[in-house]
Enzyme design. Structure first.
Site, PDB file in Angstrom:
ATOM      1  N   TRP A 101       6.822  -2.869   3.336  1.00 48.05           N
ATOM      2  CA  TRP A 101       7.468  -1.697   2.726  1.00 48.05           C
ATOM      3  C   TRP A 101       8.970  -1.755   2.907  1.00 48.05           C
ATOM      4  O   TRP A 101       9.726  -1.409   1.995  1.00 48.05           O
ATOM      5  CB  TRP A 101       6.861  -0.396   3.249  1.00 48.05           C
ATOM      6  CG  TRP A 101       5.471  -0.203   2.701  1.00 48.05           C
ATOM      7  CD1 TRP A 101       4.314  -0.172   3.411  1.00 48.05           C
ATOM      8  CD2 TRP A 101       5.105  -0.070   1.314  1.00 48.05           C
ATOM      9  NE1 TRP A 101       3.244  -0.018   2.554  1.00 48.05           N
ATOM     10  CE2 TRP A 101       3.699   0.048   1.263  1.00 48.05           C
ATOM     11  CE3 TRP A 101       5.818  -0.047   0.117  1.00 48.05           C
ATOM     12  CZ2 TRP A 101       2.996   0.192   0.065  1.00 48.05           C
ATOM     13  CZ3 TRP A 101       5.126   0.100  -1.080  1.00 48.05           C
ATOM     14  CH2 TRP A 101       3.735   0.213  -1.094  1.00 48.05           C
ATOM     15  N   ASP A 171      11.329   6.218   6.043  1.00 45.71           N
ATOM     16  CA  ASP A 171      10.161   6.270   5.162  1.00 45.71           C
ATOM     17  C   ASP A 171       8.944   6.537   6.040  1.00 45.71           C
ATOM     18  O   ASP A 171       8.372   5.620   6.617  1.00 45.71           O
ATOM     19  CB  ASP A 171      10.021   4.929   4.421  1.00 45.71           C
ATOM     20  CG  ASP A 171       8.723   4.850   3.615  1.00 45.71           C
ATOM     21  OD1 ASP A 171       7.958   5.843   3.591  1.00 45.71           O
ATOM     22  OD2 ASP A 171       8.482   3.791   3.008  1.00 45.71           O
ATOM     23  N   LYS A 195      -1.183   9.611   2.215  1.00 49.44           N
ATOM     24  CA  LYS A 195      -1.726   9.006   3.426  1.00 49.44           C
ATOM     25  C   LYS A 195      -2.096  10.064   4.453  1.00 49.44           C
ATOM     26  O   LYS A 195      -3.232  10.131   4.877  1.00 49.44           O
ATOM     27  CB  LYS A 195      -0.724   8.015   4.025  1.00 49.44           C
ATOM     28  CG  LYS A 195      -0.822   6.627   3.408  1.00 49.44           C
ATOM     29  CD  LYS A 195       0.309   6.265   2.533  1.00 49.44           C
ATOM     30  CE  LYS A 195       0.088   4.959   1.802  1.00 49.44           C
ATOM     31  NZ  LYS A 195       1.339   4.400   1.328  1.00 49.44           N
TER      32      LYS A 195
HETATM   33  C1  LIG Z   1       2.198   3.742   0.660  1.00 52.29           C
HETATM   34  C2  LIG Z   1       3.577   3.528   1.100  1.00 52.29           C
HETATM   35  C3  LIG Z   1       4.640   3.454   0.185  1.00 52.29           C
HETATM   36  C4  LIG Z   1       4.440   3.553  -1.299  1.00 52.29           C
HETATM   37  O1  LIG Z   1       4.133   4.837  -1.643  1.00 52.29           O
HETATM   38  P1  LIG Z   1       3.984   5.273  -3.193  1.00 52.29           P
HETATM   39  O2  LIG Z   1       3.778   6.749  -3.043  1.00 52.29           O
HETATM   40  O3  LIG Z   1       2.802   4.546  -3.732  1.00 52.29           O
HETATM   41  O4  LIG Z   1       5.234   4.932  -3.883  1.00 52.29           O
HETATM   42  C5  LIG Z   1       5.914   3.270   0.689  1.00 52.29           C
HETATM   43  N1  LIG Z   1       6.142   3.174   2.008  1.00 52.29           N
HETATM   44  C6  LIG Z   1       5.151   3.239   2.917  1.00 52.29           C
HETATM   45  C7  LIG Z   1       5.461   3.109   4.373  1.00 52.29           C
HETATM   46  C8  LIG Z   1       3.839   3.416   2.489  1.00 52.29           C
HETATM   47  O5  LIG Z   1       2.851   3.482   3.386  1.00 52.29           O
END
Ligand SMILES: *Cc1c(COP(=O)(O)O)cnc(C)c1O
Length: 360
Positions: A101, A171, A195
């Protein structure tokens, strides 16, 4: 048979929240409407969103000088919105590269300015977090970005980088609300909801007010944090149903004792899985450095990869679903977010023990 869903995302939601949503599906609180059918400017829906924000603020102890934004576009859209909004006349930003990521985020940021990668875990296949005293930080960076939990590689920070006067950006898609955080240490936090919060389609941004309002020339209206902060996330139609479900999750978290209680359970759950791996005499292996192991996403491999198919098939037959590892890593991955009950983790650990005895 009870089903336990170990998906990395979209992921398991609290059973009681789904039951409540079912109960309220056709007629929300006597309104005669489903939440999905309501005008986002009507008093019913406005009360739902206001309550969701209030509860989120309370759960995370968000200070008054931070805005909470309910957006769309996923965390992936934040990979662009962050540099568009936070470069603020500076030439470059600092990024920590701890895995898949981080890498995506860095390549997107390069479209808008220079990126200084302060540290990378690439030398050991992203199986650890580089120590803070090795980071090559730029004191003039617009901000410092990191990924507190790498969902794919399974490495997680159990500390917060001290970025000094440089705004810290995180993030938190896969570990927000899994442990208490001190929001005041951050300039901006973002997370896709799918998540640890609610359904896909909602992205939450928590941003310090003074960082809003100085975007790159040409930034589209919809990608300017100011647009959303000035309009209480109602400049256009927000993802109403997702916000409603997230709100139910927040209410449930409050009933359960809040984030500190969640953290306790999360530690117990993660310890169970890691103990099962470590006690297996090498039958199972987790590649991540012990100190940097994620409480949320646990990747592991089997000694003999030829057994992978059997493992997954038998797990499925017991109601232990979605344990297949990410295609870039292989093996298995158990994602055990807030909504995964302790019983689910115990069922997984029991199965892992039996399987290794049979094939070890
Ligand atoms: C799942 C995830 C993403 C991507 O998320 P989207 O909502 O599909 O754009 C980005 N960063 C992390 C750490 C993730 O777990």
């Amino acid at each position: 048979m009870t089903i336990y869903n170990f998906s990395a995302g979209p992921a398991v939601l609290p059973h009681e929240v789904l039951l409540q949503a079912r109960e309220e599906m056709l007629d929300w609180h006597g309104s005669g409407m489903s939440v999905m059918e309501m005008s986002h400017r009507g008093k019913e829906y406005m009360s739902i969103q206001a309550e969701a924000e209030k509860d989120l603020r309370e759960l995370l102890a968000i200070p008054a000088n931070y805005k909470v934004l309910f957006l769309q576009g996923g965390a992936s859209q934040q990979f662009a919105m962050v540099p568009m909004n936070l470069l603020r006349g500076k030439k470059s930003a600092d990024y920590v590269n701890t895995g898949e990521w981080s890498k995506k985020c860095i390549s997107e940021a390069k479209k808008f300015g220079a990126v200084n990668v302060v540290a990378t875990g690439a030398d050991k296949n992203f199986s650890y977090i580089p120590a803070f005293d090795t980071w090559q930080r730029d004191p003039n960076a617009a901000y410092l970005h990191y990924t507190p939990n790498e969902t794919i590689g399974g490495v997680e920070f159990n500390w917060v980088p001290d970025s000094g006067s440089v705004p810290l950006v995180a993030d938190m898609s896969s570990n927000i609300m899994s442990r208490p955080i001190d929001i005041s240490k951050y300039g901006l936090i973002y997370a896709g909801a799918q998540k640890n919060i609610g359904p896909a389609g909602l992205t939450i941004v928590i941003v310090r007010e003074d960082l809003i309002g100085e975007v790159l020339t040409g930034t589209p209206t919809m990608l300017d944090y100011k647009t959303h902060s000035e309009n209480d996330s109602m400049y256009n139609t927000p993802p109403t149903y997702g916000i409603y479900i997230a709100g139910l999750v927040f209410q449930m978290l409050k009933r359960k004792g809040g984030i500190a209680t969640m953290e306790k359970t999360n530690i117990t759950k993660a310890n169970l899985v890691y103990s099962a791996i470590d006690a297996s005499n090498g039958f199972y292996h987790c590649p991540v450095a012990t100190s940097d192991r994620s409480r949320m996403n646990i990747p592991f491999t089997l000694k003999d990869a030829a057994l992978d198919g059997d493992f997954l098939k038998q797990a499925d037959a017991r109601g232990l679903l979605q344990l297949k590892g990410h295609r870039s890593v292989g093996g298995m991955r158990a994602s055990i977010y807030n909504a995964m009950p302790l019983e689910g983790v115990q069922a997984l650990v029991n199965f892992m023990g039996e399987f290794s005895k049979l094939h070890g």
